[in-house]
Each structure stands twice: as C-alpha cells, then as structure tokens.
Motif scaffolding. Structure first.
Motif, PDB file in Angstrom:
ATOM      1  N   ALA A 106       0.855  -1.195   0.000  1.00 53.82           N
ATOM      2  CA  ALA A 106       0.000   0.000   0.000  1.00 53.82           C
ATOM      3  C   ALA A 106       0.884   1.236   0.000  1.00 53.82           C
ATOM      4  O   ALA A 106       1.973   1.246   0.572  1.00 53.82           O
ATOM      5  CB  ALA A 106      -0.896   0.001   1.229  1.00 53.82           C
ATOM      6  N   SER A 107       0.399   2.283  -0.651  1.00 52.81           N
ATOM      7  CA  SER A 107       1.149   3.541  -0.681  1.00 52.81           C
ATOM      8  C   SER A 107       0.201   4.696  -0.425  1.00 52.81           C
ATOM      9  O   SER A 107      -1.005   4.588  -0.663  1.00 52.81           O
ATOM     10  CB  SER A 107       1.836   3.729  -2.041  1.00 52.81           C
ATOM     11  OG  SER A 107       0.874   3.851  -3.066  1.00 52.81           O
ATOM     12  N   PRO A 108       0.722   5.818   0.081  1.00 59.69           N
ATOM     13  CA  PRO A 108      -0.137   6.989   0.338  1.00 59.69           C
ATOM     14  C   PRO A 108      -0.791   7.478  -0.947  1.00 59.69           C
ATOM     15  O   PRO A 108      -0.175   7.451  -2.018  1.00 59.69           O
ATOM     16  CB  PRO A 108       0.838   8.033   0.893  1.00 59.69           C
ATOM     17  CG  PRO A 108       2.031   7.261   1.328  1.00 59.69           C
ATOM     18  CD  PRO A 108       2.122   6.078   0.424  1.00 59.69           C
ATOM     19  N   LYS A 109      -2.037   7.899  -0.831  1.00 61.19           N
ATOM     20  CA  LYS A 109      -2.715   8.460  -1.990  1.00 61.19           C
ATOM     21  C   LYS A 109      -2.184   9.862  -2.263  1.00 61.19           C
ATOM     22  O   LYS A 109      -1.839  10.606  -1.344  1.00 61.19           O
ATOM     23  CB  LYS A 109      -4.225   8.519  -1.762  1.00 61.19           C
ATOM     24  CG  LYS A 109      -4.876   7.147  -1.690  1.00 61.19           C
ATOM     25  CD  LYS A 109      -6.379   7.277  -1.560  1.00 61.19           C
ATOM     26  CE  LYS A 109      -7.040   5.898  -1.554  1.00 61.19           C
ATOM     27  NZ  LYS A 109      -8.525   5.998  -1.433  1.00 61.19           N
ATOM     28  N   ARG A 110      -2.140  10.194  -3.522  1.00 57.50           N
ATOM     29  CA  ARG A 110      -1.694  11.539  -3.900  1.00 57.50           C
ATOM     30  C   ARG A 110      -2.717  12.558  -3.427  1.00 57.50           C
ATOM     31  O   ARG A 110      -3.922  12.305  -3.411  1.00 57.50           O
ATOM     32  CB  ARG A 110      -1.568  11.668  -5.428  1.00 57.50           C
ATOM     33  CG  ARG A 110      -0.498  10.768  -6.039  1.00 57.50           C
ATOM     34  CD  ARG A 110      -0.594  10.845  -7.552  1.00 57.50           C
ATOM     35  NE  ARG A 110       0.341   9.968  -8.209  1.00 57.50           N
ATOM     36  CZ  ARG A 110       1.534  10.333  -8.652  1.00 57.50           C
ATOM     37  NH1 ARG A 110       1.920  11.576  -8.494  1.00 57.50           N
ATOM     38  NH2 ARG A 110       2.327   9.465  -9.253  1.00 57.50           N
ATOM     39  N   GLN A 111      -2.225  13.733  -3.063  1.00 56.97           N
ATOM     40  CA  GLN A 111      -3.133  14.835  -2.771  1.00 56.97           C
ATOM     41  C   GLN A 111      -3.744  15.315  -4.079  1.00 56.97           C
ATOM     42  O   GLN A 111      -3.055  15.494  -5.081  1.00 56.97           O
ATOM     43  CB  GLN A 111      -2.385  15.989  -2.105  1.00 56.97           C
ATOM     44  CG  GLN A 111      -1.900  15.648  -0.697  1.00 56.97           C
ATOM     45  CD  GLN A 111      -1.103  16.776  -0.108  1.00 56.97           C
ATOM     46  OE1 GLN A 111      -0.178  17.294  -0.730  1.00 56.97           O
ATOM     47  NE2 GLN A 111      -1.450  17.170   1.099  1.00 56.97           N
ATOM     48  N   SER A 112      -5.063  15.528  -4.051  1.00 55.29           N
ATOM     49  CA  SER A 112      -5.754  15.895  -5.286  1.00 55.29           C
ATOM     50  C   SER A 112      -5.760  17.408  -5.469  1.00 55.29           C
ATOM     51  O   SER A 112      -6.809  18.056  -5.450  1.00 55.29           O
ATOM     52  CB  SER A 112      -7.190  15.361  -5.275  1.00 55.29           C
ATOM     53  OG  SER A 112      -7.869  15.846  -4.121  1.00 55.29           O
ATOM     54  N   ALA A 113      -4.566  17.963  -5.583  1.00 60.57           N
ATOM     55  CA  ALA A 113      -4.455  19.409  -5.781  1.00 60.57           C
ATOM     56  C   ALA A 113      -4.872  19.780  -7.201  1.00 60.57           C
ATOM     57  O   ALA A 113      -4.452  19.143  -8.161  1.00 60.57           O
ATOM     58  CB  ALA A 113      -3.016  19.857  -5.530  1.00 60.57           C
ATOM     59  N   LEU A 114      -5.722  20.771  -7.299  1.00 60.56           N
ATOM     60  CA  LEU A 114      -6.175  21.211  -8.608  1.00 60.56           C
ATOM     61  C   LEU A 114      -5.141  22.133  -9.223  1.00 60.56           C
ATOM     62  O   LEU A 114      -4.535  22.960  -8.537  1.00 60.56           O
ATOM     63  CB  LEU A 114      -7.519  21.941  -8.490  1.00 60.56           C
ATOM     64  CG  LEU A 114      -8.681  21.104  -7.957  1.00 60.56           C
ATOM     65  CD1 LEU A 114      -9.925  21.960  -7.829  1.00 60.56           C
ATOM     66  CD2 LEU A 114      -8.946  19.915  -8.845  1.00 60.56           C
ATOM     67  N   PRO A 115      -4.901  22.022 -10.521  1.00 61.04           N
ATOM     68  CA  PRO A 115      -3.901  22.874 -11.158  1.00 61.04           C
ATOM     69  C   PRO A 115      -4.366  24.324 -11.227  1.00 61.04           C
ATOM     70  O   PRO A 115      -5.566  24.608 -11.295  1.00 61.04           O
ATOM     71  CB  PRO A 115      -3.796  22.280 -12.578  1.00 61.04           C
ATOM     72  CG  PRO A 115      -5.111  21.616 -12.805  1.00 61.04           C
ATOM     73  CD  PRO A 115      -5.538  21.089 -11.465  1.00 61.04           C
ATOM     74  N   ASP A 116      -3.406  25.230 -11.167  1.00 61.71           N
ATOM     75  CA  ASP A 116      -3.733  26.645 -11.337  1.00 61.71           C
ATOM     76  C   ASP A 116      -3.986  26.918 -12.811  1.00 61.71           C
ATOM     77  O   ASP A 116      -3.211  26.507 -13.675  1.00 61.71           O
ATOM     78  CB  ASP A 116      -2.563  27.513 -10.856  1.00 61.71           C
ATOM     79  CG  ASP A 116      -2.390  27.459  -9.349  1.00 61.71           C
ATOM     80  OD1 ASP A 116      -3.390  27.673  -8.647  1.00 61.71           O
ATOM     81  OD2 ASP A 116      -1.265  27.203  -8.887  1.00 61.71           O
ATOM     82  N   VAL A 117      -5.091  27.590 -13.093  1.00 58.90           N
ATOM     83  CA  VAL A 117      -5.422  27.940 -14.469  1.00 58.90           C
ATOM     84  C   VAL A 117      -5.736  29.430 -14.554  1.00 58.90           C
ATOM     85  O   VAL A 117      -6.069  30.073 -13.558  1.00 58.90           O
ATOM     86  CB  VAL A 117      -6.626  27.122 -15.007  1.00 58.90           C
ATOM     87  CG1 VAL A 117      -6.305  25.646 -15.025  1.00 58.90           C
ATOM     88  CG2 VAL A 117      -7.869  27.379 -14.161  1.00 58.90           C
TER      89      VAL A 117
END
Length: 305
Positions: A106-117
C-alpha cells in the motif's frame, strides 16, 4: 551510494532498456524510473538482498517506511511505489521471480491538488502583452508570442512544442502534427490567432537561423532548436508579469486550454484526444477544475449563495 550487486543491477538495467526500447519512453522518464527503483534496491541491499528473489513484501514495506521517515511528499511516495510495481510485474513476466511482492504494497494516496489555471481575461492579457512586445520587431519577442499562442491554442506539452519541425505545422488546415508520450502521434487543431502568430514568427525566424537550426520550428537565441528550459522560462516570465495569478510554466497553459475547452462545452473524449492522454481519468481532473470555477462564480454572484 553503494554499488548494487550484480543480481540487482542487471534486472534494473534490463527494465530500463525495456522502457526505452520496448515502451518508447523518453530519456527523462527512464532516468526518473532509474532513480525511483535505485532507492528501493539500495534499501533492499541494506536489508541483505543480493537478488530480486530476496525481496519480499516486508522488504518493500521497510523501504517505504524509510521513505516516509525522510519526509518525502505523498506524491513522490505514490510515484515511487508505482515504479516498483511496474518493475516487479515486468520481472514476473520475464521469469526472474515467481511471485510479485509488490501486489499487497500500500502507498499513500496523492493529494488531489487542482492545477492553477488562468481566467479568460487573464489569458487575453497574457497573449495581448506578448503580441504587443512582438510588435517592435524583435525576433525573440515574436517567437515568444507564437509559442505562447500555440501552447494555449493546442494544449500540447512543452516537450511536444520544442520537438516541432516547420513541416509539422499546417497553416492552411490550422493543424499541428505532434509526437507525444510513447512516440504516439496525433494531430491537433488551432485557431486563427495562433496561426497569425506562427506566420509572423516564420517571417522573423530567419534572423536567428544558423547552420544548427535544421528544420526546428522554434529556435533559441543562438539558432539551435529551442530547449524546454528556455520555453519554460519564457512562459514563467510572461505569467509573472500578470501579477494576479499563481499559475506558472507552460503546463499552466495546457491546464488552461483544457479547462476553457470544457467550460465552452467540449466533450471529455475530444479533450482527451487533443491533450494526448492515454487514460480518460487523467482528463477528468479538468472537470473538477471547471466545477470549482463554476462554484466560485456562483458564490460571488448568487444573492443567496
């Protein structure tokens, strides 16, 4: 760094050759895999592993724990774990090991950071500012305007942009032929503003041409093919000049193009094809961006928000 024993080094080298020759991965991608896998193999060697068969789930968990103790970002841990899974799955297919020890890792889930647009008004100011600078006739300024227009119009990656040759751009049909990840080719349309900027650049390009220019569409100051670093610095400087956005780098224009397409009603499959995403799940990130923008507008405008 302690050299890896032969029983670990040879499988790693074989997998890297598989990525480069069998999967057509770029040199940059292969180097990234090498770094991620070397960290695991070094950790396994520290625990006494001399060959792949010596690596079990406990070995991998100890490696992941050491990575966490080193305060690596969750995104980095997730990427490295994915690299190990790919490596171990390949080793099973090649008959190097019988059981894949990474299946239960198991590995940590990525943070779902939204891209800057950029908002459309910011995009207009960005491109208008570059067009105004190009109006003075400096060929580098004309180039910068053209590359920004093309990045926003097509949503292509910066690596794809700097790899373009003159013949890849069909100004009559307003399309560009792009060689993307995995050596997959696609054709992407662009509009009249980008076409006009590219035409202006082609007229100014001769001022930078040298014997090293070849057929490259975009050139650096010394006449060689424009590099990714130069392109990033160009876009970074233009974005910083806006003064009201956290967006940075050419990828911000890719994010912006995708978001504006979806905001304008484009369907997800079409945007996936334009961006060259192999998975629709990657493209779906931009639907979340659009929802967030809609939510922000709603909260600002609706009297009972």
């Amino acid at each position: 760094m302690t050299p890896l024993p032969l029983g670990l080094r040879e499988p790693l080298e074989g997998f890297l050759r598989h990525l480069a020759l069998g999967r057509g991965r770029s040199e940059h991608t292969v180097r990234a895999y090498e770094g991620d896998l070397a960290s695991m193999l070094q950790s396994a060697q520290r625990d006494g592993a001399l060959e792949l068969v010596d690596i079990d789930l406990a070995t991998l968990r100890r490696w992941l724990g050491r990575q966490s103790e080193a305060k690596l970002a969750r995104a980095t841990l997730a990427r490295r774990t994915a690299a190990v899974r790919s490596f171990m799955a390949w080793a099973v297919r090649e008959g190097m090991i019988e059981v894949d020890p990474s299946l239960r890792l198991a590995s940590p889930k990525r943070q779902s950071a939204l891209p800057d647009v950029l908002h459309q008004e910011q995009t207009r100011r960005l491109l208008d500012g570059l067009a105004q600078a190009a109006g003075h006739g400096d060929p580098v300024a004309v180039r910068d305007w053209a590359l920004a227009e093309l990045l926003y119009a097509t949503g292509i990656r910066v690596s794809e942009l700097v790899g373009l040759d003159i013949d890849d751009a069909d100004l009559h049909a307003r399309t560009v032929r792009v060689l993307g990840k995995g050596n997959k080719q696609r054709t992407v349309p662009f509009g009249a503003p980008a076409a006009n900027a590219v035409v202006r650049w082609l007229g100014a390009r001769s001022a930078l041409v040298t014997q090293d220019s070849g057929s490259a569409l975009f050139l650096g100051r010394r006449g060689g093919r424009l590099g990714q670093r130069q392109a990033r610095e160009t876009v970074d400087a233009a974005l910083k000049s806006l003064g009201d956005t956290a967006a940075s780098g050419p990828h911000a224009l890719r994010h912006t193009a995708a978001t504006h397409l979806l905001d304008g009603g484009a369907d997800l499959r079409s945007v996936q094809e334009l961006l060259g995403h192999s998975s629709l799940a990657t493209t779906q990130l931009y639907t979340h961006v659009s929802v967030e923008r809609l939510r922000s507008s709603y909260l600002q405008a609706h009297p009972r928000a």
